[in-house]
Design an enzyme around this catalytic site. Structure first.
Site, PDB file in Angstrom:
ATOM      1  N   HIS A  11       0.848  -1.200   0.000  1.00  0.00           N
ATOM      2  CA  HIS A  11       0.000   0.000   0.000  1.00  0.00           C
ATOM      3  C   HIS A  11       0.875   1.238   0.000  1.00  0.00           C
ATOM      4  CE1 HIS A  11       0.724  -1.207   4.175  1.00  0.00           C
ATOM      5  NE2 HIS A  11       0.762   0.091   4.461  1.00  0.00           N
ATOM      6  N   HIS A  66       0.936   5.279   1.170  1.00  0.00           N
ATOM      7  CA  HIS A  66       0.320   6.335   1.976  1.00  0.00           C
ATOM      8  C   HIS A  66       0.349   7.637   1.178  1.00  0.00           C
ATOM      9  CE1 HIS A  66       0.729   4.221   5.999  1.00  0.00           C
ATOM     10  NE2 HIS A  66       1.606   3.549   5.279  1.00  0.00           N
TER      11      HIS A  66
HETATM   12  P1  5GP Z   1       2.133   0.414   7.257  1.00  0.00           P
HETATM   13  O1  5GP Z   1       1.886  -1.061   7.028  1.00  0.00           O
HETATM   14  O2  5GP Z   1       2.553   1.129   6.028  1.00  0.00           O
HETATM   15  O3  5GP Z   1       3.076   0.625   8.389  1.00  0.00           O
HETATM   16  O4  5GP Z   1       0.820   1.100   7.704  1.00  0.00           O
HETATM   17  C1  5GP Z   1      -0.444   0.519   7.738  1.00  0.00           C
HETATM   18  C2  5GP Z   1      -1.431   1.645   7.857  1.00  0.00           C
HETATM   19  O5  5GP Z   1      -2.713   1.074   7.883  1.00  0.00           O
HETATM   20  C3  5GP Z   1      -1.288   2.497   9.113  1.00  0.00           C
HETATM   21  O6  5GP Z   1      -1.162   3.861   8.728  1.00  0.00           O
HETATM   22  C4  5GP Z   1      -2.570   2.229   9.899  1.00  0.00           C
HETATM   23  O7  5GP Z   1      -3.052   3.385  10.520  1.00  0.00           O
HETATM   24  C5  5GP Z   1      -3.511   1.735   8.829  1.00  0.00           C
HETATM   25  N1  5GP Z   1      -4.469   0.738   9.262  1.00  0.00           N
HETATM   26  C6  5GP Z   1      -4.248  -0.296  10.126  1.00  0.00           C
HETATM   27  N2  5GP Z   1      -5.362  -1.054  10.238  1.00  0.00           N
HETATM   28  C7  5GP Z   1      -6.288  -0.478   9.422  1.00  0.00           C
HETATM   29  C8  5GP Z   1      -7.648  -0.828   9.125  1.00  0.00           C
HETATM   30  O8  5GP Z   1      -8.227  -1.786   9.618  1.00  0.00           O
HETATM   31  N3  5GP Z   1      -8.302  -0.008   8.243  1.00  0.00           N
HETATM   32  C9  5GP Z   1      -7.692   1.080   7.670  1.00  0.00           C
HETATM   33  N4  5GP Z   1      -8.432   1.807   6.820  1.00  0.00           N
HETATM   34  N5  5GP Z   1      -6.419   1.433   7.940  1.00  0.00           N
HETATM   35  C10 5GP Z   1      -5.730   0.649   8.808  1.00  0.00           C
END
Ligand code: 5GP
Length: 144
Positions: free
Chosen positions: A103, A105
């Site tokens: 994903h 951001h």
């Molecule tokens: P990363 O894997 O890049 O560290 O971040 C994962 C992102 O997903 C984080 O910014 C967190 O806030 C977001 N996140 C975690 N769980 C969920 C979820 O269930 N739904 C959504 N929409 N975002 C999520």
């Protein structure tokens, strides 16, 4: 590198098994509000194709993925009157990744405004839904 887990949160969101606040979707990508936004308007662009991260992704997905990132970056900039847009992406735990479906951001930025912590505080869902509507409006009437 561990194998892709089809039961990660974003895979479940992509399959519609758990809810999300959607901003945009097409045949290759889904864009949702981040539930712990680092700034108002923080969204996540998910490719539909399964991969843990950039490292194991099929390079064919990058063109449609980053086309969506650009469209969304312009929309969040417009919707939130931002001066800039942060685009970031983590690969594996050591780099800060917490959800293991690739994903990107996309975070609107204003000079001097501090970012809230990564994976910090859960946002109010009504407010997130309002922010999603603001981005959708910008997508429907782009100024760039
Ligand atoms: P990363 O894997 O890049 O560290 O971040 C994962 C992102 O997903 C984080 O910014 C967190 O806030 C977001 N996140 C975690 N769980 C969920 C979820 O269930 N739904 C959504 N929409 N975002 C999520």
């Amino acid at each position: 590198m561990p194998a892709y887990d089809p039961n990660n949160i974003f895979a479940k969101i992509l399959r519609g098994e758990i809810p999300s606040i959607k901003v945009y979707e097409d045949s290759d990508t889904l864009v949702i509000m981040d539930i712990m936004p680092q700034a108002d308007g923080h969204v996540l662009v998910l490719p539909r194709a399964p991969s843990r991260s950039l490292l194991d992704a099929d390079p064919a997905i990058f063109k449609p993925l980053f086309e969506t990132v650009q469209v969304i970056a312009r929309a969040v900039q417009q919707a939130f009157g931002a001066e800039g847009v942060l685009v970031k992406q983590f690969n594996e735990e050591a780099a800060g990744q917490t959800v293991f479906h690739l994903h990107v951001h996309v975070v609107p930025r204003k000079a001097g405004e501090a970012l809230r912590p990564h994976s910090g505080k859960m946002a109010d869902m009504t407010l997130l839904a309002r922010h999603a509507e603001m981005i959708k409006q910008a997508l429907n009437s782009p100024q760039t």
